[in-house]
Design a protein around this motif. Sequence first.
Motif, PDB file in Angstrom:
ATOM      1  N   VAL A  32       0.854  -1.186   0.000  1.00 32.65           N
ATOM      2  CA  VAL A  32       0.000   0.000   0.000  1.00 32.65           C
ATOM      3  C   VAL A  32       0.894   1.242   0.000  1.00 32.65           C
ATOM      4  N   HIS A  33       0.646   2.157  -0.913  1.00 31.46           N
ATOM      5  CA  HIS A  33       1.362   3.427  -0.931  1.00 31.46           C
ATOM      6  C   HIS A  33       0.733   4.382   0.089  1.00 31.46           C
ATOM      7  N   ASP A  34       1.460   5.370   0.536  1.00 30.37           N
ATOM      8  CA  ASP A  34       1.041   6.456   1.423  1.00 30.37           C
ATOM      9  C   ASP A  34       1.089   6.117   2.899  1.00 30.37           C
ATOM     10  N   VAL A  35       0.770   4.898   3.293  1.00 27.93           N
ATOM     11  CA  VAL A  35       0.695   4.574   4.720  1.00 27.93           C
ATOM     12  C   VAL A  35       1.457   3.295   5.041  1.00 27.93           C
ATOM     13  N   GLN A  36       1.767   3.162   6.307  1.00 29.04           N
ATOM     14  CA  GLN A  36       2.226   1.882   6.827  1.00 29.04           C
ATOM     15  C   GLN A  36       1.062   1.295   7.618  1.00 29.04           C
ATOM     16  N   PHE A  37       1.102  -0.006   7.849  1.00 27.19           N
ATOM     17  CA  PHE A  37      -0.002  -0.669   8.531  1.00 27.19           C
ATOM     18  C   PHE A  37       0.536  -1.685   9.524  1.00 27.19           C
ATOM     19  N   GLN A  38      -0.355  -2.113  10.402  1.00 30.76           N
ATOM     20  CA  GLN A  38      -0.065  -3.216  11.316  1.00 30.76           C
ATOM     21  C   GLN A  38      -0.889  -4.407  10.867  1.00 30.76           C
ATOM     22  N   VAL A  39      -0.267  -5.573  10.884  1.00 34.26           N
ATOM     23  CA  VAL A  39      -0.970  -6.808  10.535  1.00 34.26           C
ATOM     24  C   VAL A  39      -1.663  -7.303  11.801  1.00 34.26           C
ATOM     25  N   LEU A  40      -2.981  -7.443  11.731  1.00 37.83           N
ATOM     26  CA  LEU A  40      -3.762  -7.920  12.872  1.00 37.83           C
ATOM     27  C   LEU A  40      -3.875  -9.436  12.837  1.00 37.83           C
ATOM     28  N   ASP A  41      -4.245 -10.021  13.955  1.00 39.60           N
ATOM     29  CA  ASP A  41      -4.573 -11.450  14.032  1.00 39.60           C
ATOM     30  C   ASP A  41      -3.432 -12.365  13.598  1.00 39.60           C
TER      31      ASP A  41
END
Length: 116
Positions: A32-41
């Motif tokens: 994904v461009h623009d953001v970083q994310f956390q992987v849940l579960d």
Amino acid sequence: MDMNRIDEVVTVGTTEVWEVHNSSGQVHNFHVHDVQFQVLDTDDPSLSGRKDTVYIAPNQTRRLLMRFTDFTDPSMPYMFHCHLLRHEDQGLMGQFVVVAPGKTETPSAPNHSGHG
């Protein structure tokens, strides 16, 4: 992939959970461009912390927690896509815009000369 289609409209300042399901028989590295994310579960320690790309095995679903904090422009889309070049070349990607509260994407064709 359709360069004239916006697949998602995200309001700046929001936190979203994107559920990404790989229904194919091939692996995908979802980016994904623009953001970083956390992987849940997940119990996998290698998936802790902030990410911008995550491996998704065939028939696997990943829930991704992301916060959109800045860079609003209803006419300038960001991409989400598989990070395997062969899959990108085959059009396995989509677009989203980040907009101010109460706004929607610009109805004209996206301007692709900016972020990516």
